[in-house]
Design a protein around this motif. Structure first.
Motif, short mmCIF file in Angstrom:
data_model
loop_
_atom_site.label_atom_id
_atom_site.label_comp_id
_atom_site.label_asym_id
_atom_site.label_seq_id
_atom_site.Cartn_x
_atom_site.Cartn_y
_atom_site.Cartn_z
N LYS A 1 -1.30 -0.82 1.58
CA LYS A 1 -0.08 -0.03 1.44
C LYS A 1 0.21 0.28 -0.03
O LYS A 1 0.63 1.39 -0.36
CB LYS A 1 1.10 -0.75 2.08
N VAL B 1 -2.15 4.08 8.05
CA VAL B 1 -1.52 3.19 7.07
C VAL B 1 -0.07 2.91 7.47
O VAL B 1 0.38 1.77 7.42
CB VAL B 1 -1.58 3.78 5.64
N SER B 2 0.62 3.93 7.92
CA SER B 2 2.03 3.75 8.30
C SER B 2 2.18 2.91 9.57
O SER B 2 3.24 2.34 9.81
CB SER B 2 2.73 5.10 8.47
#
Length: 143
Positions: free
Chosen positions: A12, A72-73
């Motif tokens: 992140k 990623v989210s």
């Protein structure tokens, strides 16, 4: 290979630094894959220009990195986040799942080239684990 809390934090953090160049990373990684692994061109035979930097390669590179951004989210539940893409690539596009690992490797290479100061050994390991997990989830519907 599971992602640790540290891996998730590192990925992140890296994404926060590299996301502004995601389209460039995607285009370059896809262009490299098509050049170095010419067998991957078979999936894009309907494109008029498969050369690195072409409009079609840039567009699909952007699409790829959009999916990476989404992953990623949703890093805490990659299988759910990627299930529709897995289904698409397995059932409709019939992409050999080994190509996901090839593309992942090229994303790592391009990220290292564009962000050498941020690409520490720790970042390399965490990004590799994340992308290998992403590739594994995309291959899920092939099982």
């Amino acid at each position: 290979m599971s992602l640790t809390a540290k891996d998730i934090s590192v990925v992140k953090g890296l994404w926060g630094k590299i996301s502004s160049k995601a389209d460039e990373i995607g285009a370059e990684a896809l262009g490299r894959m098509l050049t170095v692994y010419p067998q991957t061109k078979t999936y894009f035979s309907h494109w008029s220009d498969l050369s690195p930097g072409s409009a079609q390669v840039k567009k699909h590179g952007k699409t790829i990195m959009g999916a990476v951004a989404d992953a990623v989210s949703k890093i805490d539940d990659l299988p759910a986040a990627l299930s529709q893409l897995s289904e698409l690539h397995a059932s409709k596009l019939r992409v050999d799942p080994s190509n996901f690992k090839i593309l992942a490797h090229n994303i790592i290479v391009v990220t290292a080239m564009l962000f050498p100061a941020d690409f520490t050994p720790e970042v390399h390991v965490s990004l590799d684990k994340f992308l290998q997990n992403l590739a594994w989830c995309l291959a899920e519907r092939y099982r």
